[in-house]
Design an enzyme around this catalytic site. Structure first.
Site, PDB file in Angstrom:
ATOM      1  N   PRO A 102       0.815  -1.224   0.000  1.00  0.00           N
ATOM      2  CA  PRO A 102       0.000   0.000   0.000  1.00  0.00           C
ATOM      3  C   PRO A 102       0.840   1.262   0.000  1.00  0.00           C
ATOM      4  O   PRO A 102       1.809   1.398   0.758  1.00  0.00           O
ATOM      5  CB  PRO A 102      -0.806  -0.140   1.297  1.00  0.00           C
ATOM      6  CG  PRO A 102      -0.985  -1.610   1.445  1.00  0.00           C
ATOM      7  CD  PRO A 102       0.326  -2.213   0.978  1.00  0.00           C
ATOM      8  N   CYS A 103       0.431   2.207  -0.865  1.00  0.00           N
ATOM      9  CA  CYS A 103       1.293   3.343  -1.165  1.00  0.00           C
ATOM     10  C   CYS A 103       1.010   4.578  -0.318  1.00  0.00           C
ATOM     11  O   CYS A 103       1.794   5.523  -0.339  1.00  0.00           O
ATOM     12  CB  CYS A 103       1.152   3.725  -2.637  1.00  0.00           C
ATOM     13  SG  CYS A 103      -0.480   4.383  -3.079  1.00  0.00           S
ATOM     14  N   GLN A 104      -0.090   4.615   0.419  1.00  0.00           N
ATOM     15  CA  GLN A 104      -0.481   5.853   1.083  1.00  0.00           C
ATOM     16  C   GLN A 104       0.608   6.454   1.982  1.00  0.00           C
ATOM     17  O   GLN A 104       0.779   7.674   2.013  1.00  0.00           O
ATOM     18  CB  GLN A 104      -1.763   5.638   1.894  1.00  0.00           C
ATOM     19  CG  GLN A 104      -2.990   5.360   1.058  1.00  0.00           C
ATOM     20  CD  GLN A 104      -3.180   3.873   0.810  1.00  0.00           C
ATOM     21  OE1 GLN A 104      -2.255   3.084   0.953  1.00  0.00           O
ATOM     22  NE2 GLN A 104      -4.399   3.494   0.447  1.00  0.00           N
ATOM     23  N   TRP A 106       3.674   6.602   1.529  1.00  0.00           N
ATOM     24  CA  TRP A 106       4.817   7.105   0.765  1.00  0.00           C
ATOM     25  C   TRP A 106       4.417   7.990  -0.411  1.00  0.00           C
ATOM     26  O   TRP A 106       5.278   8.608  -1.043  1.00  0.00           O
ATOM     27  CB  TRP A 106       5.623   5.910   0.221  1.00  0.00           C
ATOM     28  CG  TRP A 106       5.728   4.810   1.212  1.00  0.00           C
ATOM     29  CD1 TRP A 106       4.979   3.659   1.265  1.00  0.00           C
ATOM     30  CD2 TRP A 106       6.610   4.751   2.335  1.00  0.00           C
ATOM     31  NE1 TRP A 106       5.343   2.902   2.342  1.00  0.00           N
ATOM     32  CE2 TRP A 106       6.346   3.534   3.022  1.00  0.00           C
ATOM     33  CE3 TRP A 106       7.594   5.605   2.827  1.00  0.00           C
ATOM     34  CZ2 TRP A 106       7.032   3.167   4.161  1.00  0.00           C
ATOM     35  CZ3 TRP A 106       8.287   5.236   3.960  1.00  0.00           C
ATOM     36  CH2 TRP A 106       8.000   4.022   4.625  1.00  0.00           C
ATOM     37  N   SER A 107       3.140   8.053  -0.722  1.00  0.00           N
ATOM     38  CA  SER A 107       2.683   8.734  -1.925  1.00  0.00           C
ATOM     39  C   SER A 107       2.962  10.232  -1.863  1.00  0.00           C
ATOM     40  O   SER A 107       2.835  10.873  -0.824  1.00  0.00           O
ATOM     41  CB  SER A 107       1.180   8.505  -2.118  1.00  0.00           C
ATOM     42  OG  SER A 107       0.698   9.263  -3.198  1.00  0.00           O
TER      43      SER A 107
END
Length: 408
Positions: A102-104, A106-107
């Site tokens: 899941p990227c949240q 680091w986004s």
């Protein structure tokens, strides 16, 4: 699964087995499957994403059920929090653990909490590795993971992947754990089956035949006993320069039956690099008709539904048909323009349909997405483009075959 899935069933058990973490709408999972990996388990938390996986043939996993024996078998799906899944059952049964973490945290569009974000699930990937001891690991994440402020933690992630059995203990600060990892890796006295050769690369999906500008980080690791330390990421297969040459010569515009657009071209073009050209949004959607109306699905095309209200804002200009699409995002980030809007040949703009967006993500037209439009678009924005995942999966499959003496 889909008709495309059925076409691979003749390959029997495939090139190996895999566990899919953070499966989402299935982009990387489909790519791994098409490369010949037989999924033993797919894990996903979000209800709508699980609905999508079921709609395309996944079946809920039941404790004690037999493992899939061929690529024709349905993907066993575990809906729920990965932190509550024990992977001990699959110990020494798994060739590859794969997932788009899941990227949240680091986004570039998120809150940038990184390792302090409770959605940081890299530790769960490491736990799965410890419990299953796979031969390889494939992980994908956003470009923001390489942000300078996160560099120390990112280097820690790579070291932990190199030595996943040097486990972090309860209450231990990650900085202290990192120091232990550095020491353990320097000692180089662990069994080769408990160490991994780790590599990472920032790639643009457009360079691999995806009609979209999408920068992502791939991390690939092979268990050290396989002797694959020299493995390299696949080289780019497509190029922007080749697209510019095709447009400069008129070949591209003639192919599409439209007038030349000189404003797309630089004044000077270097010599052609002999690669195939980048694929554009027009390439991806050329055979799709215009939507028949707002909120109405086209009778011949799944998820091809018109949507009203498209506007453009400074900094949120529409997609250009004759370039790769902009990065498909999981949310609109406060404005209804930009990444999901396209400018048509007559100068008007409209929202891209879910089907057009799925084309940009290189999903097959038969791939059914669960939920309302917003949920469908979010799944697509969070996915790995199938074509990009396939390039990586094929390379990993080839390496594993070579390591075991099989014909690649």
């Amino acid at each position: 699964m889909t008709s495309r899935t059925k076409s691979t069933a003749k390959r029997g058990p495939g090139v190996g087995t895999s566990i899919e973490l953070f499966t989402g709408g299935g982009g990387l999972a489909l790519a791994m499957h098409e490369a010949g990996f037989r999924h033993l388990l797919a894990v996903e938390l979000e209800r709508r994403a699980c609905g999508t996986l079921r709609a395309n043939g996944a079946v809920d996993y039941e404790d004690g059920s037999p493992l899939p024996k061929s690529l024709a078998d349905r993907w066993p799906l575990r809906q729920g929090d990965v932190r509550e899944v024990s992977f001990d059952r699959w110990s020494d049964e798994v060739d590859v653990v794969a997932g788009g973490v899941p990227c949240q945290p680091w986004s570039l569009g998120g809150a940038h909490k990184g390792f302090d974000d409770p959605r940081n699930l890299w530790p769960e990937l490491f736990r799965c590795v410890r419990e299953t001891r796979p031969r390889a690991i494939v992980a994908e994440n956003v470009k923001g993971l390489l942000r300078p402020s996160f560099k120390p933690y990112y280097e820690y992630i790579l070291r932990e992947l190199s030595a996943p059995f040097e486990q972090r203990v309860d209450g231990e600060d990650w900085h202290d754990h990192d120091k232990r990892l550095v020491k353990a890796l320097r000692a180089n006295d662990a069994h080769l089956t408990e160490r991994y050769d780790v590599k990472y690369k920032l790639v643009n999906a457009a360079n691999y035949g995806v009609p979209q500008m999408r920068w992502r980080v791939f991390v690939v690791a092979f268990r050290k006993d396989l002797g694959l330390a020299d493995w390299q990421f696949p080289e780019a297969t497509h190029s922007e320069l080749a697209l510019q040459h095709a447009q400069d010569s008129g070949e591209y515009f003639e192919e599409h039956g439209i007038s030349m657009r000189d404003e797309l071209l630089p004044e000077v073009l270097p010599v052609h690099d002999s690669k195939p050209r980048w694929r554009t949004l027009r390439d991806a959607t050329r055979d799709l008709p215009e939507p028949v109306g707002d909120y109405v699905e086209h009778p011949d095309w799944l998820h091809h539904v018109g949507w009203p209200g498209a506007r453009q804002y400074p900094g949120h200009t529409p997609n250009d048909l004759d370039r790769p699409a902009k990065t498909v995002k999981a949310g609109v980030h406060g404005v209804p323009g930009g990444e999901s809007v396209v400018r048509l040949d007559d100068g008007s703009i409209r929202y891209m349909t879910v089907r057009e967006t799925a084309r940009v993500m290189t999903f097959p037209d038969s791939w059914r997405l669960d939920g309302p439009r917003g949920e469908q678009m979010r799944q697509l924005g969070n996915a790995v483009p199938v074509q990009l995942g396939r390039v990586m999966a094929d390379s990993v499959a080839k390496a594993l075959k070579q390591a075991t003496g099989e014909k690649a």
